[in-house]
Design a protein around this motif. Structure first.
Motif, PDB file in Angstrom:
ATOM      1  N   ALA A  66       3.143   3.843  -4.013  1.00  0.00           N
ATOM      2  CA  ALA A  66       2.609   3.891  -2.649  1.00  0.00           C
ATOM      3  C   ALA A  66       1.093   3.740  -2.655  1.00  0.00           C
ATOM      4  O   ALA A  66       0.525   2.976  -1.862  1.00  0.00           O
ATOM      5  N   LEU A  67       0.435   4.447  -3.578  1.00  0.00           N
ATOM      6  CA  LEU A  67      -1.027   4.358  -3.658  1.00  0.00           C
ATOM      7  C   LEU A  67      -1.459   2.948  -4.028  1.00  0.00           C
ATOM      8  O   LEU A  67      -2.408   2.406  -3.454  1.00  0.00           O
ATOM      9  N   PHE A  68      -0.761   2.334  -4.977  1.00  0.00           N
ATOM     10  CA  PHE A  68      -1.103   0.969  -5.378  1.00  0.00           C
ATOM     11  C   PHE A  68      -0.917   0.002  -4.205  1.00  0.00           C
ATOM     12  O   PHE A  68      -1.718  -0.911  -4.005  1.00  0.00           O
ATOM     13  N   SER A  69       0.141   0.213  -3.418  1.00  0.00           N
ATOM     14  CA  SER A  69       0.393  -0.644  -2.253  1.00  0.00           C
ATOM     15  C   SER A  69      -0.684  -0.430  -1.192  1.00  0.00           C
ATOM     16  O   SER A  69      -1.133  -1.393  -0.543  1.00  0.00           O
ATOM     17  N   ILE A  70      -1.082   0.805  -0.992  1.00  0.00           N
ATOM     18  CA  ILE A  70      -2.165   1.115  -0.050  1.00  0.00           C
ATOM     19  C   ILE A  70      -3.449   0.410  -0.467  1.00  0.00           C
ATOM     20  O   ILE A  70      -4.143  -0.217   0.348  1.00  0.00           O
ATOM     21  N   ARG A 137      -6.064   1.422  14.351  1.00  0.00           N
ATOM     22  CA  ARG A 137      -5.019   2.250  14.961  1.00  0.00           C
ATOM     23  C   ARG A 137      -3.707   1.483  15.078  1.00  0.00           C
ATOM     24  O   ARG A 137      -2.625   2.043  14.871  1.00  0.00           O
ATOM     25  N   GLN A 138      -3.807   0.205  15.404  1.00  0.00           N
ATOM     26  CA  GLN A 138      -2.607  -0.616  15.471  1.00  0.00           C
ATOM     27  C   GLN A 138      -1.975  -0.760  14.088  1.00  0.00           C
ATOM     28  O   GLN A 138      -0.752  -0.685  13.939  1.00  0.00           O
ATOM     29  N   GLN A 139      -2.809  -0.982  13.089  1.00  0.00           N
ATOM     30  CA  GLN A 139      -2.297  -1.087  11.722  1.00  0.00           C
ATOM     31  C   GLN A 139      -1.577   0.189  11.304  1.00  0.00           C
ATOM     32  O   GLN A 139      -0.494   0.141  10.704  1.00  0.00           O
ATOM     33  N   LEU A 140      -2.159   1.316  11.636  1.00  0.00           N
ATOM     34  CA  LEU A 140      -1.560   2.595  11.267  1.00  0.00           C
ATOM     35  C   LEU A 140      -0.246   2.812  12.000  1.00  0.00           C
ATOM     36  O   LEU A 140       0.761   3.227  11.398  1.00  0.00           O
ATOM     37  N   ARG A 141      -0.212   2.507  13.294  1.00  0.00           N
ATOM     38  CA  ARG A 141       1.019   2.690  14.067  1.00  0.00           C
ATOM     39  C   ARG A 141       2.135   1.788  13.554  1.00  0.00           C
ATOM     40  O   ARG A 141       3.285   2.227  13.396  1.00  0.00           O
ATOM     41  N   LEU A 238      -0.440  -1.832   5.349  1.00  0.00           N
ATOM     42  CA  LEU A 238      -1.136  -1.681   6.633  1.00  0.00           C
ATOM     43  C   LEU A 238      -1.844  -0.336   6.715  1.00  0.00           C
ATOM     44  O   LEU A 238      -2.951  -0.232   7.266  1.00  0.00           O
ATOM     45  N   ILE A 239      -1.236   0.702   6.160  1.00  0.00           N
ATOM     46  CA  ILE A 239      -1.904   2.002   6.103  1.00  0.00           C
ATOM     47  C   ILE A 239      -3.177   1.888   5.259  1.00  0.00           C
ATOM     48  O   ILE A 239      -4.211   2.481   5.582  1.00  0.00           O
TER      49      ILE A 239
END
Length: 418
Positions: A66-70, A137-141, A238-239
Motif C-alpha cells: 500500500a505504501l509503495f502504491s501511495i 479532495r477529489q482524488q482522496l474521495r 490517488l491517495i
C-alpha cells in the motif's frame, strides 16, 4: 544540467517500502506458493515460525505494498507536473514511462520471478493518469470509493472460491473442478502434497523449466491481479497524489502532527488486524479463512496502517540529519534497481539455476537473509550515487522512456555541492 530537486522524505519512505516489501516477498522466493499467506504451506509451524508469520500479517503484509502504491501515485503526479514545467507533454512522458516499465515488468515476470508487481503498476499507472488533474479532495474521495469497490469485488471473488471448494468436495465432482480447486489451494494455502512436490522440483530444477512454466501462465497472474487488486491499487495511487499535495509526504507537517496521525492510525487499524490474525489461528489456518483475512479482511485497514507507519517514519525522517537517513534515502532513490536486484539475488539463492535452497530453510531462518539484503542496499546505494546520478536500472528506464541515453556520471560540481 542538474536533475530535478528531489523530496528527501519521499526517497526515505521509498527506501523503507522497498526494504519492507522483502519481508513478505522472502516467503514467495523461498517457500511453496501458498506459504506467502498460510504458514501451514511451508516454512515450519514452530512457535518462532508462527510468531514471525503473525508479525508479518499484522504489520507488513499489504501495508508495504500500500505504501509503495501511495508513493507510486505521488511520483506520477511529480513526473507529470515536472514534465509540463519543462515544456514537455506530461501525459506523453508518463505514458512512455509506463510503457517502458511494463517491458521491465514483463521481463521480470517471465524470466526472473512470477511474483512481479511492476507490470501491474504500469497498467494501473496508465489508468491513473486522468486523475492527476483533479483536486486533492477529489482524488482522496475517489481513492476511498475505489477501496469500497474493492471490498465488493473481493467479496464476489471469495464467494466464487467458496463455491469452487464446495463443488470440488462433492462426490463425483468433475476433474476440471477438482483441478481448479487444487490449483487455487496450492497458490494461496495448503496444496495437495503432489502439487507442492512438483513446484519444489520445478524451482530446484533448471532455469529453462522455470521460464517455460512462467510462459505457460504468462497472462494468468497479471490479469488476475488486475481484476482482484486493480481498484485497490488505483485507490492507493490517488491517495498518494492527495497526500503529496497536502504536504504529508514531503515532510511539511510538524513532528507532533505526524505522531498524532500515527497514534490515531494504529488505534483504529491495529485491533481489527490483530483480530483477523487471531481468526486465522482459531480456524486452524483454513485455506479460505486465512486467504480471506489477508486479502478481503484487510482492505479497510491496510491504508490506515500504511499511513500510520508512514506517519511514524516521517516524524523521524523530517527531523535532523543522520548517516542512516542518508543511506535510506539513497536506497529509495535506487528502489527500482534494488527491487529487481533483490529478485535476481533471491532467485539465485533459492532456485535451481543458483544455489537451489528453495524450501530448505524455515521461515525464521529466512530473516537473517533479509537483514543481509537490507545491509547491502544501505551500503551499495549511497556508494553508487556518490558517482552516478541514477541507479543503473533507473538510468535504463529513464533512457528508454526518453528514447536517448541520459547523462549518467555526476559532474564535479554536483559531487562537491552534495
Amino acid at each position: 544540467m542538474n536533475p530535478s530537486p528531489r523530496h528527501a522524505t519521499i526517497d526515505g519512505l521509498r527506501g523503507l517500502a522497498v526494504m519492507g516489501i522483502l519481508l513478505m516477498n522472502i516467503a514467495g522466493f523461498a517457500l511453496p506458493s501458498g506459504a506467502y499467506f498460510n504458514p501451514l504451506a511451508g516454512g515450519g509451524t514452530g512457535p518462532a515460525d508462527l510468531a514471525v508469520w503473525a508479525a508479518g500479517f499484522v504489520l507488513v503484509d499489504g501495508k508495504m505494498r500500500a505504501l509503495f502504491s501511495i508513493l507510486f501515485g505521488a511520483s506520477t503526479l511529480i513526473v507529470v507536473e515536472r514534465a509540463e514545467a519543462a515544456g514537455r507533454s506530461g501525459p506523453r512522458t508518463h505514458g512512455l514511462r509506463m510503457a517502458t516499465l511494463a517491458l521491465f515488468g514483463a521481463a521480470h515476470l517471465l524470466f526472473v520471478w512470477p511474483g512481479d508487481i511492476l507490470l501491474h503498476y504500469a497498467l494501473v499507472g496508465l489508468i491513473a493518469l486522468p486523475f492527476v488533474a483533479l483536486e486533492s479532495r477529489q482524488q482522496l474521495r475517489i481513492g476511498v470509493m475505489l477501496l469500497l469497490i474493492q471490498l465488493v469485488i473481493g467479496a464476489a471473488f471469495l464467494g466464487s472460491f467458496v463455491a469452487l471448494r464446495h463443488a470440488a468436495q462433492l462426490p463425483g465432482a468433475d476433474a476440471a473442478t477438482v483441478s481448479a480447486w487444487r490449483d487455487f489451494a496450492a497458490g494461496v494455502g495448503v496444496g495437495a502434497p503432489q502439487d507442492v512436490a512438483r513446484e519444489i522440483a520445478r524451482l530446484r530444477g533448471p532455469w529453462s523449466g522455470i521460464v517455460a512454466d512462467n510462459l505457460s501462465h504468462a497472462l494468468d497472474g497479471p490479469l488476475f491481479l488486475l481484476a482482484f487488486d486493480g481498484p485497490e491499487t488505483l485507490g492507493f495511487m490517488l491517495i498518494g497524489m492527495a497526500a503529496l499535495r497536502s504536504g504529508f509526504l514531503t515532510g511539511q507537517w510538524t513532528r507532533g502532527r505526524y505522531l498524532k496521525a500515527a497514534a490515531i492510525g494504529f488505534a483504529i487499524g491495529l485491533p481489527p488486524t490483530v483480530a483477523l490474525c487471531w481468526w486465522c489461528f482459531q480456524s486452524g489456518f483454513d485455506t479460505l479463512t486465512t486467504f480471506a483475512a489477508a486479502t478481503e479482511g484487510g482492505i479497510p485497514f491496510r491504508p490506515i496502517l500504511a499511513l500510520a507507519e508512514a506517519s511514524l517514519a516521517l516524524a523521524w525522517l523530517a527531523g535532523g540529519e543522520s548517516g542512516l537517513k542518508a543511506r535510506l534515502r539513497a536506497a529509495g532513490r535506487m528502489a527500482f534497481s534494488n527491487y529487481l536486484g533483490t529478485s535476481l539475488a533471491m532467485t539465485f539463492l533459492f532456485y535451481g539455476w543458483g544455489l537451489g535452497l528453495f524450501d530448505r530453510l524455515g521461515r525464521l531462518a529466512l530473516y537473517p537473509v533479509v537483514a543481509l539484503v537490507w545491509l547491502s542496499m544501505l551500503l551499495w546505494s549511497p556508494a553508487w550515487l556518490a558517482r552516478y546520478r541514477y541507479g543503473p536500472l533507473e538510468w535504463a528506464w529513464r533512457s528508454l522512456a526518453r528514447g536517448k541515453a541520459q547523462p549518467m556520471r555526476r559532474t564535479d560540481i554536483e559531487i562537491v555541492s552534495q
